[in-house]
Design a protein around this motif. Sequence first.
Motif, PDB file in Angstrom:
ATOM      1  N   GLU A   1       0.836  -1.384  -0.387  1.00 10.78           N
ATOM      2  CA  GLU A   1      -0.504   0.214   0.019  1.00 10.78           C
ATOM      3  C   GLU A   1       0.727   1.428  -0.558  1.00 10.78           C
ATOM      4  N   PHE A   2       0.429   2.205  -0.379  1.00 11.41           N
ATOM      5  CA  PHE A   2       1.415   3.070  -1.271  1.00 11.41           C
ATOM      6  C   PHE A   2       0.163   4.641  -0.199  1.00 11.41           C
ATOM      7  N   ILE A   3       0.305   5.422   0.576  1.00  8.08           N
ATOM      8  CA  ILE A   3      -0.249   6.762   1.025  1.00  8.08           C
ATOM      9  C   ILE A   3       0.524   7.549   0.655  1.00  8.08           C
TER      10      ILE A   3
ATOM     11  N   ALA B   1      -2.191  -7.773   7.954  1.00  8.49           N
ATOM     12  CA  ALA B   1      -2.472  -8.137   7.171  1.00  8.49           C
ATOM     13  C   ALA B   1      -1.010  -8.376   6.352  1.00  8.49           C
ATOM     14  N   GLY B   2       0.021  -8.560   6.696  1.00  8.46           N
ATOM     15  CA  GLY B   2       1.161  -9.034   5.980  1.00  8.46           C
ATOM     16  C   GLY B   2       1.571  -8.140   4.767  1.00  8.46           C
ATOM     17  N   THR B   3       1.146  -6.932   4.769  1.00  4.19           N
ATOM     18  CA  THR B   3       1.302  -5.665   3.851  1.00  4.19           C
ATOM     19  C   THR B   3       1.909  -4.726   3.711  1.00  4.19           C
ATOM     20  N   THR B   4       2.853  -4.562   2.889  1.00  5.46           N
ATOM     21  CA  THR B   4       3.506  -3.756   2.752  1.00  5.46           C
ATOM     22  C   THR B   4       3.907  -2.175   3.050  1.00  5.46           C
ATOM     23  N   LEU B   5       3.642  -1.219   3.927  1.00 13.08           N
ATOM     24  CA  LEU B   5       3.582   0.113   3.485  1.00 13.08           C
ATOM     25  C   LEU B   5       4.736   1.490   3.359  1.00 13.08           C
ATOM     26  N   LEU B   6       3.907   1.981   2.378  1.00 18.41           N
ATOM     27  CA  LEU B   6       5.041   3.235   2.042  1.00 18.41           C
ATOM     28  C   LEU B   6       4.035   4.214   2.203  1.00 18.41           C
ATOM     29  N   THR B   7       4.553   5.345   2.436  1.00 16.99           N
ATOM     30  CA  THR B   7       3.978   6.452   2.716  1.00 16.99           C
ATOM     31  C   THR B   7       4.767   7.831   2.079  1.00 16.99           C
TER      32      THR B   7
ATOM     33  N   VAL C   1       9.733  10.245   0.695  1.00 18.09           N
ATOM     34  CA  VAL C   1       9.161   8.448   1.036  1.00 18.09           C
ATOM     35  C   VAL C   1       9.547   8.078   2.212  1.00 18.09           C
ATOM     36  N   LEU C   2       8.704   7.152   2.572  1.00 16.54           N
ATOM     37  CA  LEU C   2       8.648   6.228   4.287  1.00 16.54           C
ATOM     38  C   LEU C   2       8.462   4.625   3.770  1.00 16.54           C
TER      39      LEU C   2
ATOM     40  N   LEU D   1       8.385   4.407  10.913  1.00 12.37           N
ATOM     41  CA  LEU D   1       8.945   4.692   9.824  1.00 12.37           C
ATOM     42  C   LEU D   1       9.807   5.028   9.560  1.00 12.37           C
ATOM     43  N   GLU D   2      10.570   5.037   8.528  1.00 12.95           N
ATOM     44  CA  GLU D   2      12.168   5.233   7.703  1.00 12.95           C
ATOM     45  C   GLU D   2      12.005   5.614   6.224  1.00 12.95           C
ATOM     46  N   PRO D   3      12.717   6.815   6.223  1.00 11.36           N
ATOM     47  CA  PRO D   3      13.686   7.470   5.226  1.00 11.36           C
ATOM     48  C   PRO D   3      14.164   6.429   3.582  1.00 11.36           C
ATOM     49  N   ALA D   4      13.231   6.385   2.686  1.00  9.55           N
ATOM     50  CA  ALA D   4      14.095   5.423   2.147  1.00  9.55           C
ATOM     51  C   ALA D   4      15.505   6.402   1.919  1.00  9.55           C
ATOM     52  N   GLY D   5      16.418   5.368   1.728  1.00  6.54           N
ATOM     53  CA  GLY D   5      17.626   5.330   2.044  1.00  6.54           C
ATOM     54  C   GLY D   5      18.556   6.045   2.576  1.00  6.54           C
ATOM     55  N   GLY D   6      17.214   6.111   4.160  1.00  8.13           N
ATOM     56  CA  GLY D   6      18.099   6.585   5.784  1.00  8.13           C
ATOM     57  C   GLY D   6      18.534   7.693   6.218  1.00  8.13           C
ATOM     58  N   LEU D   7      18.866   8.037   7.389  1.00  6.29           N
ATOM     59  CA  LEU D   7      19.981   9.832   7.785  1.00  6.29           C
ATOM     60  C   LEU D   7      21.414   9.192   8.075  1.00  6.29           C
TER      61      LEU D   7
END
Length: 352
Positions: free
Chosen positions: A208-210, A241-247, A317-318, A281-287
């Motif tokens: 899922e993407f929000i 539900a075993g669903t990956t979440l990106l926001t 993107v998190l 939540l973690e930012p894509a690419g890290g900090l």
Amino acid sequence: MGIRLALERVAAKAAADDAAKAAAAEAAKAAAAAAAAAAAAAARRDKIRTKAARLAEADLEEKPTAKSGDMPGLNQSTAPAKKGMAKGQLKTVVYNSMGGTTTQSVIEALRDTKPDILVLPEIKIDSKQRTRNLYRRLLHQQYVLTYSLLPGGSRLSAKGTRTKAGVLIAVARRHASHNSLARPEVPAHLEGWVSHVRLAPPGSRPLEFIAAYMPTAVEDQDTRRWAEDYILQAERRCRRAGTTLLTGGDWNATLRDADRSTGNTGTADERYRAMVAAAQLEPAGGLPAAPAEPREPTYRQHAASGDGGVSSRIDDVLLAVRTKINCAASTRRSLPTVEMKSDSSSKLPPIR
């Protein structure tokens, strides 16, 4: 009489020659200006492509866990690979279009980077433009578009100004085949601020993407709180539900003080950081390992005085780390919390 007529003809011919030369010079000048403009546009497109490839690609490949103290932020994680993308990668681009201020060449350049998911916050269109707009014309062939628009197309603020907002998620058609793309209904009070898609390709883990465009106006802070609650509820549901979440989107807030050149923080920053910590939540690419090290900004405001203005990183993107594949070990280890401060300060205007 004959001599005078001849002289007049010579003078007329000289004047005509001078006019022709002046016209030729003007034409050459115009051609040179057009060539320079074309070169500048090409350079701008190349810059956008390079930046999008460098900054906006969410490389979600599993990385070794950082040692304690090596990274105050969260490490990178895994998203399911789908047909047509490199294993372990999901290329996601977030770009604030600010409605009419975005040129066609910018959208074309973003499209040419071939992201799997393209998020455009603040598109500023109304429901009548849903089927006839710049984004549909440029993206429809390669992407399935999901809009979230304000009812009526705009909202009148307490200051008497119109807010249009609007969020668009474009999913590459190669990931939306076999009826694998669904559009969960967004609550009416979040229309224009939150857009939501669910991908369930055959044989792959659901994702899922929000996408969000967080408001900055004081009177819209309830909307920001509702959007944060919506994401927190989605994280809990996806985890079960075993669903990956990106926001992702324009948060109009920073994850760290160093993400704003002034170092100032406000209520919006505190709320955003609290949500990121609560949902893990973690930012894509890290900090960056050092909290004082800034990330490359996504917003720049140039000062009239020419002193460089201010800049900030308010788009991200998190990944919801507890919803990724094989996350049991991740949830057992102690995840660093996001630094928070309570001093108030002035806010920056919306991105770009």
